[in-house]
Design a protein around this motif. Structure first.
Motif, short mmCIF file in Angstrom:
data_model
loop_
_atom_site.label_atom_id
_atom_site.label_comp_id
_atom_site.label_asym_id
_atom_site.label_seq_id
_atom_site.Cartn_x
_atom_site.Cartn_y
_atom_site.Cartn_z
N ILE A 169 3.39 -0.90 4.03
CA ILE A 169 3.51 0.42 3.40
C ILE A 169 4.86 0.48 2.68
O ILE A 169 5.91 0.29 3.29
N VAL A 170 4.80 0.72 1.36
CA VAL A 170 6.01 0.81 0.56
C VAL A 170 6.09 2.11 -0.23
O VAL A 170 7.09 2.37 -0.89
N ASP A 171 5.04 2.93 -0.16
CA ASP A 171 5.00 4.11 -1.01
C ASP A 171 4.21 5.23 -0.36
O ASP A 171 3.52 5.03 0.64
N TYR A 172 4.31 6.41 -0.96
CA TYR A 172 3.57 7.59 -0.55
C TYR A 172 2.55 7.90 -1.63
O TYR A 172 2.87 7.88 -2.82
N CYS A 173 1.33 8.17 -1.22
CA CYS A 173 0.28 8.50 -2.20
C CYS A 173 0.55 9.84 -2.86
O CYS A 173 0.88 10.80 -2.17
N PRO A 174 0.38 9.91 -4.16
CA PRO A 174 0.51 11.21 -4.83
C PRO A 174 -0.51 12.17 -4.25
O PRO A 174 -1.68 11.82 -4.06
N SER A 175 -0.06 13.36 -3.92
CA SER A 175 -0.91 14.40 -3.32
C SER A 175 -1.67 13.88 -2.11
O SER A 175 -2.82 14.25 -1.87
N GLY A 176 -1.06 13.00 -1.35
CA GLY A 176 -1.67 12.49 -0.12
C GLY A 176 -2.95 11.73 -0.35
O GLY A 176 -3.80 11.66 0.52
N CYS A 177 -3.12 11.10 -1.50
CA CYS A 177 -4.32 10.34 -1.88
C CYS A 177 -5.57 11.21 -1.96
O CYS A 177 -6.68 10.71 -1.90
N ARG A 178 -5.39 12.48 -2.03
CA ARG A 178 -6.52 13.40 -2.13
C ARG A 178 -7.57 13.14 -1.06
O ARG A 178 -8.74 12.95 -1.35
N GLY A 179 -7.17 13.07 0.17
CA GLY A 179 -8.09 12.89 1.28
C GLY A 179 -8.35 11.45 1.68
O GLY A 179 -8.98 11.21 2.70
N ARG A 180 -7.91 10.48 0.90
CA ARG A 180 -8.11 9.08 1.28
C ARG A 180 -7.03 8.67 2.28
O ARG A 180 -5.94 9.20 2.29
N THR A 181 -7.33 7.67 3.06
CA THR A 181 -6.41 7.22 4.09
C THR A 181 -5.27 6.39 3.53
O THR A 181 -4.13 6.57 3.89
N ILE A 182 -5.61 5.47 2.61
CA ILE A 182 -4.61 4.53 2.13
C ILE A 182 -4.94 4.12 0.70
O ILE A 182 -6.10 4.03 0.32
N ALA A 227 0.83 -1.20 0.00
CA ALA A 227 0.00 0.00 0.00
C ALA A 227 0.86 1.25 0.00
O ALA A 227 2.04 1.22 0.37
N ALA A 228 0.21 2.33 -0.42
CA ALA A 228 0.81 3.67 -0.36
C ALA A 228 0.07 4.44 0.73
O ALA A 228 -1.16 4.39 0.82
N ALA A 229 0.82 5.15 1.56
CA ALA A 229 0.24 5.87 2.69
C ALA A 229 -0.12 7.30 2.33
O ALA A 229 0.60 7.97 1.61
N SER A 230 -1.22 7.75 2.89
CA SER A 230 -1.60 9.15 2.76
C SER A 230 -0.88 9.95 3.84
O SER A 230 -0.16 9.39 4.68
N ASP A 231 -1.11 11.26 3.85
CA ASP A 231 -0.50 12.11 4.86
C ASP A 231 -0.88 11.67 6.27
O ASP A 231 -0.10 11.82 7.20
N VAL A 232 -2.07 11.09 6.44
CA VAL A 232 -2.54 10.64 7.75
C VAL A 232 -1.61 9.58 8.34
O VAL A 232 -1.36 9.56 9.54
N ILE A 233 -1.05 8.72 7.49
CA ILE A 233 -0.22 7.61 7.93
C ILE A 233 1.27 7.85 7.66
O ILE A 233 2.12 7.34 8.39
N TRP A 234 1.62 8.60 6.64
CA TRP A 234 2.98 8.73 6.12
C TRP A 234 4.02 9.07 7.18
O TRP A 234 5.09 8.46 7.23
N ASP A 235 3.78 10.07 8.02
CA ASP A 235 4.67 10.41 9.13
C ASP A 235 6.11 10.64 8.68
O ASP A 235 7.05 10.09 9.25
#
Length: 131
Positions: free
Chosen positions: A93-106, A51-59
């Motif tokens: 978690i192996v990646d970061y969501c582009p633009s933080g997944c646009r509000g999605r968690t993961i 999975a790719a993490a959003s800003d909520v998880i990315w840390d």
């Protein structure tokens, strides 16, 4: 013997409730292969249950390598009315969501998403917790 069985059933029920209490509600979408390169591991192949993490998880990259148990809880306002398969999946978690997944968690790999929901749904409601 009956007392032992009742005791074990009560303990199992309590433990099940504790694990549900630790879960966090969110949303999930999915992305498709190729899954490399990734923000965490470059061109290293980390399999397909990822999975790719959003800003909520990315840390600030601290999420790299963390594992999360994900369970579909229902549809969003779009897509399939009953998307959930009734199973859960543990992703890394192996990646970061582009633009933080646009509000999605993961953002799950397509393979991970299809384990817990119909991919025609596109976006689903989830409960997740770090394992």
């Amino acid at each position: 013997m009956a007392m032992i069985i009742r005791f074990l059933l009560v303990v199992g029920a309590v433990l099940g409730l504790v694990s549900l209490a630790d879960a966090v509600a969110g949303t999930a979408s999915y992305y498709t292969a190729p899954y490399v390169p990734s923000s965490c591991y470059g061109f290293q192949d980390n399999g397909v249950i990822i999975a790719a993490a959003s800003d909520v998880i990315w840390d600030n990259r601290a999420a790299c390598g963390r594992r999360y148990s994900i369970r579909c809880t229902g549809a969003t306002n779009q897509g399939v009315a009953q998307p959930c398969t009734g199973t859960s999946v543990v992703v890394t978690i192996v990646d970061y969501c582009p633009s933080g997944c646009r509000g999605r968690t993961i953002d799950l790999s397509q393979e991970a998403f299809s384990t817990i929901a119909d991919t025609n749904a596109g976006v689903i409601q989830i409960d997740y917790q770090q394992v």
